[in-house]
Design a protein around this motif. Structure first.
Motif, PDB file in Angstrom:
ATOM      1  N   CYS A  79       0.858  -1.186   0.000  1.00 63.12           N
ATOM      2  CA  CYS A  79       0.000   0.000   0.000  1.00 63.12           C
ATOM      3  C   CYS A  79       0.889   1.228   0.000  1.00 63.12           C
ATOM      4  O   CYS A  79       1.985   1.215   0.566  1.00 63.12           O
ATOM      5  N   PHE A 114      -5.605  -1.421   4.421  1.00 60.61           N
ATOM      6  CA  PHE A 114      -4.841  -0.759   3.360  1.00 60.61           C
ATOM      7  C   PHE A 114      -4.429   0.650   3.798  1.00 60.61           C
ATOM      8  O   PHE A 114      -3.289   1.063   3.608  1.00 60.61           O
ATOM      9  N   ALA A 115      -5.370   1.393   4.362  1.00 62.92           N
ATOM     10  CA  ALA A 115      -5.096   2.779   4.771  1.00 62.92           C
ATOM     11  C   ALA A 115      -4.039   2.829   5.869  1.00 62.92           C
ATOM     12  O   ALA A 115      -3.165   3.705   5.854  1.00 62.92           O
ATOM     13  N   VAL A 129      -5.034  10.038   5.590  1.00 64.90           N
ATOM     14  CA  VAL A 129      -5.623   9.414   4.404  1.00 64.90           C
ATOM     15  C   VAL A 129      -6.936  10.114   4.082  1.00 64.90           C
ATOM     16  O   VAL A 129      -7.825  10.208   4.929  1.00 64.90           O
ATOM     17  N   SER A 138      -8.633   9.532   0.793  1.00 66.65           N
ATOM     18  CA  SER A 138      -9.478   8.627   0.016  1.00 66.65           C
ATOM     19  C   SER A 138      -8.651   7.515  -0.615  1.00 66.65           C
ATOM     20  O   SER A 138      -7.431   7.619  -0.735  1.00 66.65           O
ATOM     21  N   TYR A 139      -9.358   6.465  -1.004  1.00 63.16           N
ATOM     22  CA  TYR A 139      -8.748   5.339  -1.715  1.00 63.16           C
ATOM     23  C   TYR A 139      -8.753   5.662  -3.199  1.00 63.16           C
ATOM     24  O   TYR A 139      -9.768   6.093  -3.745  1.00 63.16           O
ATOM     25  N   SER A 153      -5.912   0.467  -7.332  1.00 64.77           N
ATOM     26  CA  SER A 153      -4.732  -0.388  -7.222  1.00 64.77           C
ATOM     27  C   SER A 153      -4.008  -0.508  -8.556  1.00 64.77           C
ATOM     28  O   SER A 153      -4.585  -0.264  -9.614  1.00 64.77           O
ATOM     29  N   HIS A 191      -2.131  -0.987  -3.394  1.00 64.62           N
ATOM     30  CA  HIS A 191      -3.332  -0.199  -3.144  1.00 64.62           C
ATOM     31  C   HIS A 191      -2.899   1.220  -2.783  1.00 64.62           C
ATOM     32  O   HIS A 191      -2.113   1.402  -1.849  1.00 64.62           O
ATOM     33  N   TRP A 192      -3.424   2.195  -3.521  1.00 65.65           N
ATOM     34  CA  TRP A 192      -2.985   3.586  -3.385  1.00 65.65           C
ATOM     35  C   TRP A 192      -4.041   4.438  -2.694  1.00 65.65           C
ATOM     36  O   TRP A 192      -5.246   4.258  -2.904  1.00 65.65           O
ATOM     37  N   HIS A 193      -3.554   5.411  -1.931  1.00 64.89           N
ATOM     38  CA  HIS A 193      -4.425   6.341  -1.200  1.00 64.89           C
ATOM     39  C   HIS A 193      -3.969   7.771  -1.431  1.00 64.89           C
ATOM     40  O   HIS A 193      -2.766   8.035  -1.502  1.00 64.89           O
TER      41      HIS A 193
END
Length: 153
Positions: A7, A44-45, A62, A64-65, A68, A85-87
């Motif tokens: 992440c 993930f966060a 964080v 928002s999501y 990926s 997984h990107w934030h």
């Protein structure tokens, strides 16, 4: 085949994004976004926030999501399939300190167009664009302070 999950964060402060410069054995390894492997029990966060702090000493919230990315690479044991997984994240200042143990030699906050051209990997460039679209949308939703009109005589 090994499946791994990481992440990361597209970390913004006052309209600029945090990039880290990786240099292994004094050889260019590229400009990247902070990211790393999930630990047991993390969301993930939580992983994204921890990795940003570990790799850059940046405390970031964080927002928002973003989605990926997926890629594969070879290691001695075989092929690794990685999902990241990107934030979208917001830092609390421009202060940062690259983690030398992970071969981060430098870093900085860059304007969107600068960061786009510096980033080594296309999937990270695409995530950068997605993050700025989301960031701009969030900025537009923020209530603006009311302007006062002074009576002129």
């Amino acid at each position: 085949m090994l499946e791994t999950v990481s992440c990361g964060g597209v970390v913004i402060y006052k309209g600029k994004v945090l990039l880290l410069y990786k240099s292994q054995n004094k050889k260019y390894a590229g400009w990247v976004l902070p990211k790393g492997t999930m630990e047991e029990g993390e969301t993930f966060a939580q992983t994204a926030a921890r990795e940003v702090f570990e790799e850059a000493s940046v405390t970031a919230k964080v927002l928002s999501y973003l989605g990926s990315t997926h890629y594969s690479f070879k290691v001695c044991e075989g092929i690794v399939n990685k999902t990241v997984h990107w934030h979208l994240m917001y830092a609390n200042s421009y202060q940062f300190k690259p983690q030398r143990e992970e071969f981060f030699a430098d870093g900085g906050y860059y304007k969107k167009h600068e960061a786009f051209h510096l980033l080594k990997y296309n999937d990270e460039r695409q995530m950068l664009l997605r993050a700025f679209d989301e960031y701009d949308a969030i900025q537009k939703k923020q209530p603006r302070p009311a302007k006062t009109i002074k009576n002129m005589k």
